[in-house]
Design an enzyme around this catalytic site. Structure first.
Site, PDB file in Angstrom:
ATOM      1  N   TYR A  25      10.640  -5.991 -15.325  1.00  0.00           N
ATOM      2  CA  TYR A  25       9.904  -4.873 -15.665  1.00  0.00           C
ATOM      3  C   TYR A  25       9.197  -4.052 -14.836  1.00  0.00           C
ATOM      4  O   TYR A  25       8.463  -3.121 -15.188  1.00  0.00           O
ATOM      5  CB  TYR A  25       9.198  -5.571 -16.853  1.00  0.00           C
ATOM      6  CG  TYR A  25       9.508  -6.218 -18.105  1.00  0.00           C
ATOM      7  CD1 TYR A  25       9.734  -5.359 -18.960  1.00  0.00           C
ATOM      8  CD2 TYR A  25       9.976  -7.356 -17.878  1.00  0.00           C
ATOM      9  CE1 TYR A  25      10.525  -5.723 -20.160  1.00  0.00           C
ATOM     10  CE2 TYR A  25      10.730  -7.866 -18.979  1.00  0.00           C
ATOM     11  CZ  TYR A  25      10.967  -7.120 -20.110  1.00  0.00           C
ATOM     12  OH  TYR A  25      11.912  -7.529 -21.045  1.00  0.00           O
ATOM     13  N   GLN A  45     -12.528 -12.407 -11.896  1.00  0.00           N
ATOM     14  CA  GLN A  45     -11.488 -12.747 -13.224  1.00  0.00           C
ATOM     15  C   GLN A  45     -11.345 -14.237 -13.508  1.00  0.00           C
ATOM     16  O   GLN A  45     -10.680 -14.101 -14.685  1.00  0.00           O
ATOM     17  CB  GLN A  45     -10.497 -11.626 -13.004  1.00  0.00           C
ATOM     18  CG  GLN A  45     -10.850 -10.157 -12.745  1.00  0.00           C
ATOM     19  CD  GLN A  45      -9.663  -9.408 -12.462  1.00  0.00           C
ATOM     20  OE1 GLN A  45      -8.805  -9.991 -12.466  1.00  0.00           O
ATOM     21  NE2 GLN A  45      -9.846  -8.134 -12.284  1.00  0.00           N
ATOM     22  N   HIS A 104      -6.445 -10.996 -11.162  1.00  0.00           N
ATOM     23  CA  HIS A 104      -5.234 -11.012 -12.047  1.00  0.00           C
ATOM     24  C   HIS A 104      -4.344 -12.416 -12.332  1.00  0.00           C
ATOM     25  O   HIS A 104      -3.310 -12.663 -11.640  1.00  0.00           O
ATOM     26  CB  HIS A 104      -4.135  -9.918 -10.993  1.00  0.00           C
ATOM     27  CG  HIS A 104      -4.602  -8.760 -10.900  1.00  0.00           C
ATOM     28  ND1 HIS A 104      -3.688  -7.792 -10.587  1.00  0.00           N
ATOM     29  CD2 HIS A 104      -5.776  -8.110 -11.352  1.00  0.00           C
ATOM     30  CE1 HIS A 104      -4.368  -6.427 -10.463  1.00  0.00           C
ATOM     31  NE2 HIS A 104      -5.537  -6.661 -10.983  1.00  0.00           N
ATOM     32  N   TYR A 112      -5.785   3.245  -7.264  1.00  0.00           N
ATOM     33  CA  TYR A 112      -7.174   3.535  -7.474  1.00  0.00           C
ATOM     34  C   TYR A 112      -7.544   4.615  -6.413  1.00  0.00           C
ATOM     35  O   TYR A 112      -7.544   4.104  -5.449  1.00  0.00           O
ATOM     36  CB  TYR A 112      -8.032   2.210  -7.432  1.00  0.00           C
ATOM     37  CG  TYR A 112      -7.631   1.225  -8.440  1.00  0.00           C
ATOM     38  CD1 TYR A 112      -8.042   1.535  -9.955  1.00  0.00           C
ATOM     39  CD2 TYR A 112      -7.094   0.235  -8.274  1.00  0.00           C
ATOM     40  CE1 TYR A 112      -7.781   0.698 -10.892  1.00  0.00           C
ATOM     41  CE2 TYR A 112      -6.742  -0.783  -9.387  1.00  0.00           C
ATOM     42  CZ  TYR A 112      -6.987  -0.580 -10.474  1.00  0.00           C
ATOM     43  OH  TYR A 112      -6.690  -1.352 -11.620  1.00  0.00           O
ATOM     44  N   GLU A 129       1.200  -0.876 -19.949  1.00  0.00           N
ATOM     45  CA  GLU A 129       2.280  -1.047 -20.851  1.00  0.00           C
ATOM     46  C   GLU A 129       2.447  -2.167 -21.969  1.00  0.00           C
ATOM     47  O   GLU A 129       1.639  -3.142 -21.952  1.00  0.00           O
ATOM     48  CB  GLU A 129       3.107  -1.642 -19.898  1.00  0.00           C
ATOM     49  CG  GLU A 129       3.670  -0.438 -18.514  1.00  0.00           C
ATOM     50  CD  GLU A 129       4.786  -1.102 -17.644  1.00  0.00           C
ATOM     51  OE1 GLU A 129       4.942  -0.254 -16.671  1.00  0.00           O
ATOM     52  OE2 GLU A 129       5.487  -1.936 -18.125  1.00  0.00           O
TER      53      GLU A 129
END
Length: 378
Positions: free
Chosen positions: A259, A91, A155, A270, A249
Site C-alpha cells: 500500500y 500513543q 504509531h 509536517y 487513506e
C-alpha cells in the site's frame, strides 16, 4: 449565594446527564436523519476500543491501562484484574479489544497493548487473549508480539478483526521513526498480520513458504492503521490509516499487496516538504483519501435498520475535526458521497450496537460513550 449554588448544581447535573458540557449537541440534523445523542457513560480516561458482549454489555479499554465492563444503563465496573504489564507512553497503552467468535462457549477475549521490555523504554504492539470473568481475566496468553521492539511511543496501530475463517487480523503502525520498515518483510513495521486465535500461523497465509518474510504478514506498506472492519457482503478487510500531513487513506487490505508508505502518499511532511510520489507501479492506490487529514479512528459498516438510509454506508470517526464521517459507496467500492457530522469531541471508535444504534467512544481525559439514535424513530 444560595440561588447561585442551586444554579451551579443544576448545571453540573445537566453535564452528567447530557453531552452539553463536552460540546456535543443533544440533537444533530444530518442529511438523512435527525439524530438524538445520548451519553451512555462518562468518566473514562482516553477510551480507545470497545466491543459488545452477547448480553448487550460493552467491554471498553482505556489507554491508561484499564479494562471495564459497561452495561446498557452506563454503569461502569471497577477496572478488571489480570491484565499484563502495559507501557503507557504517548500513543501507547491499552488499545483495542474484541471477543472470540465462539465467546458464548469459551468466554475468551482479545486485546492489544504496548508491551514493554523489562527495565527499558522499548515496546511494541502485542495482543493477548484471556478468559473474561466477572472480576477480571484468567488464563492470560500473549499470542502476538510485534518485532523488533524500539524506544518510541508512536504509531502502534492497532485494530483487531476476526475474519470469516476464524483467523485474527492485527493492524500495525510504522512506529513513527521506522517508516521505511513498512516496505520490508522482515519486521512488523507498517503491516497487517494474520494469526490464529492461539497465535499460530494460518496455513493459507501468503508468506508461509518465504524464508525472507515473516510468515504472519498479510499486507504491507501501511503507515498507522487505526480503523478496520470486515465488509458485510464480501468479508474483505477494509482499513483506514493516518497519513502524515494529509493523505489519510481507506484501503481493502489484500494478501501480499503493497500500500505504498512511504514510497507513495497524498500527504507531505509536517511543516511541508514532499515525502514520495502519489503513484508507483506495484503499489496500491487508496479507495479514498483525505487532504487535509481528518485523523481517522474507528470504522464500521452500518447494516441495521435503525438508520434505514445509512444501510451499507461506511462510518468513520475523526479525531482532528471531531466528527462522524459517513461515506456512501458505489458498486465499484468508490466513495460516491461524504457527509461530515459534527460530534464536538474526538471520536476514537465507532461501533454498531445490537440495538441498531451507533456508538461512539470519545478520546478525552473524561471520555464518553455516546449513543446515536433517530430523534423520531418509526
Amino acid at each position: 449565594m444560595t440561588r447561585n449554588l442551586a444554579l451551579l448544581f443544576a448545571s453540573l447535573t445537566l453535564c452528567l446527564s447530557s453531552a452539553a458540557c463536552a460540546n456535543t449537541p443533544a440533537q444533530i440534523d444530518s442529511e438523512q436523519a435527525s439524530i438524538k445523542v445520548e451519553v451512555v457513560t462518562s468518566g473514562l480516561q482516553h477510551p480507545w476500543g470497545m466491543t459488545f458482549l452477547p448480553d448487550g454489555r460493552m467491554l471498553v479499554t482505556e489507554r491508561t491501562g484499564k479494562l471495564r465492563i459497561v452495561d446498557a444503563d452506563g454503569n461502569k465496573s471497577e477496572p478488571l484484574n489480570g491484565l499484563p504489564e502495559i507501557l503507557v507512553k504517548n500513543q501507547g497503552g491499552l488499545l483495542d479489544v474484541t471477543i472470540d467468535p465462539m465467546f458464548s462457549e469459551n468466554q475468551r477475549i482479545y486485546f492489544s497493548f504496548s508491551e514493554p521490555v523489562s527495565g527499558s523504554e522499548k515496546s511494541s504492539t502485542a495482543v493477548a487473549s484471556a478468559i473474561l470473568e466477572e472480576q477480571g481475566l484468567s488464563e492470560l496468553q500473549v499470542i502476538f508480539s510485534a518485532r523488533p521492539k524500539i524506544d518510541t511511543g508512536h504509531h502502534f496501530g492497532s485494530r483487531l478483526v476476526f475474519d470469516r475463517e476464524g483467523a485474527l487480523f492485527i493492524t500495525l503502525g510504522d512506529r513513527g521513526s521506522q517508516r521505511q520498515g513498512a516496505q520490508e518483510l522482515d519486521s512488523h513495521y507498517g503491516k497487517v498480520v494474520r494469526v490464529l486465535p492461539n497465535g499460530d500461523i494460518p496455513k493459507d497465509n501468503p508468506y508461509t513458504d518465504n524464508d525472507k518474510a515473516l510468515s504472519d504478514i498479510w499486507s504491507y506498506g501501511h503507515r498507522n492503521i487505526q480503523g478496520a472492519t470486515l465488509h458485510p457482503q464480501t468479508g474483505e478487510l477494509w482499513t483506514h490509516e493516518h497519513g502524515p500531513q494529509g493523505g489519510d487513506e481507506i484501503n481493502i487490505a489484500e494478501a501480499t499487496k503493497n500500500y505504498g508508505w512511504p514510497e507513495i502518499t497524498y500527504g507531505e511532511e509536517y511543516g511541508g516538504g514532499e515525502i514520495g510520489d502519489t503513484k508507483k507501479s506495484g503499489m496500491e492506490q487508496p479507495l479514498h483519501y483525505w487532504v487535509p487529514s481528518i485523523a481517522p479512528s474507528g470504522m464500521t459498516f452500518y447494516t441495521a435498520k435503525t438508520f434505514s438510509d445509512w444501510q451499507g454506508n461506511l462510518l468513520v470517526g475523526s479525531l482532528k475535526f471531531r466528527q462522524l464521517v459517513r461515506l456512501e459507496l458505489g458498486d465499484d467500492n468508490k466513495v460516491t458521497h461524504e457527509e461530515r457530522i459534527d460530534i464536538g469531541q474526538r471520536v476514537r471508535d465507532v461501533r454498531q450496537g445490537p440495538d441498531g444504534a451507533v456508538y461512539l467512544l470519545t478520546d478525552h481525559p473524561d471520555g464518553q460513550i455516546l449513543r446515536l439514535i433517530p430523534s423520531n424513530p418509526l
